[in-house]
Design a protein around this motif. Structure first.
Motif, PDB file in Angstrom:
ATOM      1  N   GLU A 149      10.692   2.616 -13.629  1.00 58.17           N
ATOM      2  CA  GLU A 149      11.852   3.170 -14.132  1.00 58.17           C
ATOM      3  C   GLU A 149      12.197   4.586 -13.665  1.00 58.17           C
ATOM      4  O   GLU A 149      13.471   4.908 -13.875  1.00 58.17           O
ATOM      5  N   LYS A 150      11.270   5.281 -13.369  1.00 57.78           N
ATOM      6  CA  LYS A 150      11.413   6.264 -12.540  1.00 57.78           C
ATOM      7  C   LYS A 150      10.372   6.476 -11.522  1.00 57.78           C
ATOM      8  O   LYS A 150       8.993   6.235 -11.914  1.00 57.78           O
ATOM      9  N   GLY A 151      10.732   7.118 -10.422  1.00 60.38           N
ATOM     10  CA  GLY A 151       9.685   7.342  -9.457  1.00 60.38           C
ATOM     11  C   GLY A 151       9.072   5.975  -8.647  1.00 60.38           C
ATOM     12  O   GLY A 151       9.916   5.054  -8.634  1.00 60.38           O
ATOM     13  N   THR A 152       7.788   6.031  -8.225  1.00 63.68           N
ATOM     14  CA  THR A 152       7.372   4.752  -7.560  1.00 63.68           C
ATOM     15  C   THR A 152       5.941   4.606  -7.910  1.00 63.68           C
ATOM     16  O   THR A 152       5.173   5.316  -8.761  1.00 63.68           O
ATOM     17  N   PHE A 153       5.315   3.397  -7.563  1.00 65.48           N
ATOM     18  CA  PHE A 153       3.853   3.331  -7.374  1.00 65.48           C
ATOM     19  C   PHE A 153       3.464   2.706  -6.302  1.00 65.48           C
ATOM     20  O   PHE A 153       4.255   2.089  -5.411  1.00 65.48           O
ATOM     21  N   SER A 154       1.953   2.686  -6.189  1.00 61.64           N
ATOM     22  CA  SER A 154       1.395   1.955  -4.992  1.00 61.64           C
ATOM     23  C   SER A 154       0.528   1.010  -5.234  1.00 61.64           C
ATOM     24  O   SER A 154       0.048   0.968  -6.605  1.00 61.64           O
ATOM     25  N   GLY A 155       0.270  -0.037  -4.569  1.00 59.93           N
ATOM     26  CA  GLY A 155      -0.562  -1.079  -4.562  1.00 59.93           C
ATOM     27  C   GLY A 155       0.171  -2.472  -5.252  1.00 59.93           C
ATOM     28  O   GLY A 155       1.129  -2.249  -5.962  1.00 59.93           O
ATOM     29  N   SER A 156      -0.576  -3.596  -5.137  1.00 54.75           N
ATOM     30  CA  SER A 156      -0.111  -4.744  -5.454  1.00 54.75           C
ATOM     31  C   SER A 156      -0.343  -5.091  -6.801  1.00 54.75           C
ATOM     32  O   SER A 156      -1.433  -4.334  -7.556  1.00 54.75           O
ATOM     33  N   PRO A 194       1.017  -0.081 -13.925  1.00 56.96           N
ATOM     34  CA  PRO A 194       1.347   1.412 -13.843  1.00 56.96           C
ATOM     35  C   PRO A 194       2.460   1.922 -15.111  1.00 56.96           C
ATOM     36  O   PRO A 194       2.967   1.108 -15.599  1.00 56.96           O
ATOM     37  N   LYS A 195       2.133   3.151 -15.412  1.00 54.58           N
ATOM     38  CA  LYS A 195       2.961   3.869 -16.485  1.00 54.58           C
ATOM     39  C   LYS A 195       4.391   3.727 -15.911  1.00 54.58           C
ATOM     40  O   LYS A 195       4.585   4.236 -14.912  1.00 54.58           O
ATOM     41  N   GLY A 196       5.298   3.582 -16.649  1.00 54.14           N
ATOM     42  CA  GLY A 196       6.581   3.354 -16.521  1.00 54.14           C
ATOM     43  C   GLY A 196       7.343   2.066 -15.865  1.00 54.14           C
ATOM     44  O   GLY A 196       8.502   2.246 -15.638  1.00 54.14           O
ATOM     45  N   VAL A 197       6.473   1.379 -15.890  1.00 52.23           N
ATOM     46  CA  VAL A 197       6.805   0.029 -14.909  1.00 52.23           C
ATOM     47  C   VAL A 197       7.525  -1.106 -16.108  1.00 52.23           C
ATOM     48  O   VAL A 197       6.673  -1.321 -17.114  1.00 52.23           O
ATOM     49  N   GLY A 208       9.229  -1.251  -6.576  1.00 45.49           N
ATOM     50  CA  GLY A 208       9.463  -2.533  -7.402  1.00 45.49           C
ATOM     51  C   GLY A 208       8.511  -3.735  -6.594  1.00 45.49           C
ATOM     52  O   GLY A 208       8.271  -3.688  -5.327  1.00 45.49           O
ATOM     53  N   GLN A 209       8.214  -4.602  -7.224  1.00 40.13           N
ATOM     54  CA  GLN A 209       7.460  -5.746  -6.707  1.00 40.13           C
ATOM     55  C   GLN A 209       7.854  -7.153  -7.558  1.00 40.13           C
ATOM     56  O   GLN A 209       7.641  -7.166  -8.651  1.00 40.13           O
ATOM     57  N   VAL A 210       8.095  -8.292  -6.571  1.00 38.37           N
ATOM     58  CA  VAL A 210       8.563  -9.563  -7.154  1.00 38.37           C
ATOM     59  C   VAL A 210       7.200 -10.277  -7.650  1.00 38.37           C
ATOM     60  O   VAL A 210       6.254 -10.478  -7.033  1.00 38.37           O
ATOM     61  N   VAL A 211       7.334 -10.540  -8.884  1.00 39.50           N
ATOM     62  CA  VAL A 211       6.034 -11.079  -9.711  1.00 39.50           C
ATOM     63  C   VAL A 211       6.224 -12.698 -10.109  1.00 39.50           C
ATOM     64  O   VAL A 211       5.467 -13.132 -10.703  1.00 39.50           O
ATOM     65  N   GLY A 212       7.485 -13.137  -9.940  1.00 43.40           N
ATOM     66  CA  GLY A 212       7.776 -14.508 -10.151  1.00 43.40           C
ATOM     67  C   GLY A 212       9.001 -14.701  -9.990  1.00 43.40           C
ATOM     68  O   GLY A 212      10.079 -13.798  -9.817  1.00 43.40           O
ATOM     69  N   GLU A 213       9.357 -16.359  -9.825  1.00 42.39           N
ATOM     70  CA  GLU A 213      10.581 -16.655  -9.378  1.00 42.39           C
ATOM     71  C   GLU A 213      10.687 -18.062  -9.958  1.00 42.39           C
ATOM     72  O   GLU A 213       9.729 -18.852 -10.183  1.00 42.39           O
ATOM     73  N   PHE A 214      11.971 -18.527 -10.131  1.00 44.17           N
ATOM     74  CA  PHE A 214      12.271 -19.891 -10.693  1.00 44.17           C
ATOM     75  C   PHE A 214      13.519 -20.274 -10.406  1.00 44.17           C
ATOM     76  O   PHE A 214      14.409 -19.217 -10.005  1.00 44.17           O
ATOM     77  N   ALA A 215      14.311 -21.397 -10.746  1.00 44.87           N
ATOM     78  CA  ALA A 215      15.406 -21.741 -10.188  1.00 44.87           C
ATOM     79  C   ALA A 215      15.993 -22.367 -11.602  1.00 44.87           C
ATOM     80  O   ALA A 215      15.331 -22.710 -12.566  1.00 44.87           O
ATOM     81  N   ILE A 216      17.141 -21.614 -11.955  1.00 43.51           N
ATOM     82  CA  ILE A 216      17.960 -22.291 -13.082  1.00 43.51           C
ATOM     83  C   ILE A 216      18.579 -23.407 -13.164  1.00 43.51           C
ATOM     84  O   ILE A 216      19.036 -23.748 -11.890  1.00 43.51           O
ATOM     85  N   GLU A 237       0.786  -1.305  -0.015  1.00 46.49           N
ATOM     86  CA  GLU A 237      -0.067   0.020  -0.090  1.00 46.49           C
ATOM     87  C   GLU A 237       1.011   1.361  -0.115  1.00 46.49           C
ATOM     88  O   GLU A 237       0.557   2.548  -0.445  1.00 46.49           O
ATOM     89  N   GLU A 238       1.935   1.270   0.545  1.00 45.41           N
ATOM     90  CA  GLU A 238       3.021   2.406   0.527  1.00 45.41           C
ATOM     91  C   GLU A 238       3.693   2.331  -1.004  1.00 45.41           C
ATOM     92  O   GLU A 238       3.699   1.511  -1.632  1.00 45.41           O
ATOM     93  N   ALA A 239       4.078   3.667  -1.006  1.00 47.38           N
ATOM     94  CA  ALA A 239       4.807   3.865  -2.361  1.00 47.38           C
ATOM     95  C   ALA A 239       6.161   2.726  -2.488  1.00 47.38           C
ATOM     96  O   ALA A 239       6.849   3.017  -1.475  1.00 47.38           O
TER      97      ALA A 239
END
Length: 295
Positions: A155-162, A126-129, A83-91, A78-80
Motif C-alpha cells: 500500500e506504500k513503498g515496495t518489498f523484495s523477494g517472492s 511484509p508489513k503494509g502488503v 506487487g506480486q501475482v499470487v493467484g488467478e482464476f477465470a470468472i 529479488e528487486e524492490a
C-alpha cells in the motif's frame, strides 16, 4: 482484510515517446542521456500487458496502483517491487457482464482462497502488503476476458523477494495454516451487514455456525500434530468451538451475546502465537487482526 480493485483495460501504452526523447539531448549530456536511455529501454522491455500476468510475477504498476491498468513492469522478485501475482482464476458467469460490483464480489470471495494456496501464512507477509486484484472491465469482457489476477501489493513503498511459501512448508505447517485460515475466512466471509445482533439474529447465527464448523475441522487437523503448545491451542479452540455452537443455537439476542463473548475471545490470534512458534511459523500478529481483538 480490505481488498482493492484495479482494473484491466483494452488499451496499451506506447513506448515511442520514451524512445524518441533520446534524440533531443545536447552533446554535453550524451553520457547522461545514454544512461537514461538504457534505464528507459530496460523499463520498456519489461512492460507487459495486464492480460498476460502469471502467478509468481513480481511487478510495478506503470500508473496508479488503484484504477484502470493497462500494463505493468515485470521485475525480478529479488528487486524492490510493489506487487506480486499470487493467484488467478477465470470468472464463469454467463455471457452478460455482471457489472463492476458483481465482478468485484467474485474476486472478493476467490482471491483470499487463491492467495493462500501460494502464500499460506499471512502472518509472514511484509508489513503494509494487502490483497489487490486485476479484473475484467465491461469492454474487455466483450472480447472474452474472464481472468482475475490476485496480487499482494504494498500500500506504500515496495518489498523484495517472492512471497511464495507453500512449497517450503512442512506437512504439519500446511495442516495448521489450512485450518487456521479457514476459521478466520468463515468469520469474515459470513459477517452480517447489520451492526447489531438484534437487527439480524439469523445472520449472526449463520456466521457462528460457519465458524464452529471451521473450528471443528481445524481441531481435527491439530489432533495429528505433536507438541505441547499445539496441544494447549487444541484445547482452547475446542472450547471456543463449543461456544460458537451455543451462539449458533441461541434462542434470542441475549443468549447469543452470552455465548459470543467467550467464543470470539477464544479465537484471538494472540492465543496461537506459542503454537506457531513451536511449529516454526511467523509469530507476529498482523496489525489489523491485533486491532480487532484489542477492541
Amino acid at each position: 482484510m480490505t481488498i482493492y480493485a484495479p482494473y484491466r483495460s483494452l488499451r496499451g501504452i506506447s513506448a515511442i515517446a520514451v524512445l524518441l526523447a533520446i534524440g533531443a539531448v545536447g552533446c554535453s549530456d550524451v553520457s547522461d542521456a545514454v544512461d537514461s536511455a538504457g534505464d528507459s529501454a530496460k523499463k520498456v522491455a519489461r512492460q507487459r500487458s495486464v492480460f498476460s500476468l502469471d502467478i509468481g510475477d513480481c511487478y510495478n504498476p506503470t500508473g496508479k496502483a488503484v484504477g484502470t491498468a493497462y500494463t505493468v513492469e515485470i521485475v525480478p522478485c529479488e528487486e524492490a517491487h510493489e506487487g506480486q501475482v499470487v493467484g488467478e482464476f477465470a470468472i464463469d458467469k454467463g455471457k452478460e457482464y455482471p457489472g463492476d460490483d458483481g465482478v468485484s464480489a467474485v474476486a472478493d470471495n476467490r482471491c483470499p482462497v487463491e492467495a493462500q494456496k501460494y502464500a499460506p501464512d499471512t502472518w509472514a507477509l511484509p508489513k503494509g502488503v494487502a490483497l489487490f486484484y486485476y479484473t475484467p472491465t465491461k469492454e474487455s469482457w466483450a472480447t472474452g476476458d474472464r481472468a482475475v489476477s490476485c496480487t499482494y501489493t504494498a500500500e506504500k513503498g515496495t518489498f523484495s523477494g517472492s512471497l511464495e511459501t507453500a512449497k517450503s512448508l512442512r506437512p504439519e505447517q500446511n495442516t495448521y495454516l489450512r485450518g487456521s485460515n479457514a476459521v478466520y475466512e468463515a468469520l469474515w466471509a459470513n459477517q452480517p451487514e447489520k451492526d447489531t445482533v438484534e437487527d439480524d439474529l439469523a445472520g449472526y447465527k449463520t456466521q457462528a455456525k460457519a465458524v464452529a464448523a471451521a473450528l471443528d475441522t481445524h481441531v481435527k487437523g491439530l489432533d495429528g500434530i505433536e507438541g505441547t503448545e499445539v496441544g494447549k491451542l487444541r484445547a482452547t479452540l475446542t472450547k471456543a468451538a463449543g461456544n460458537w455452537r451455543k451462539a449458533a443455537n441461541a434462542a434470542d439476542a441475549d443468549a447469543f451475546y452470552i455465548a459470543y463473548d467467550p467464543a470470539f475471545t477464544g479465537i484471538d490470534p494472540d492465543k496461537s502465537v506459542a503454537a506457531r512458534r513451536e511449529l516454526g511459523l511467523a509469530t507476529t500478529v498482523p496489525a489489523d487482526e491485533a486491532e480487532v481483538w484489542a477492541g
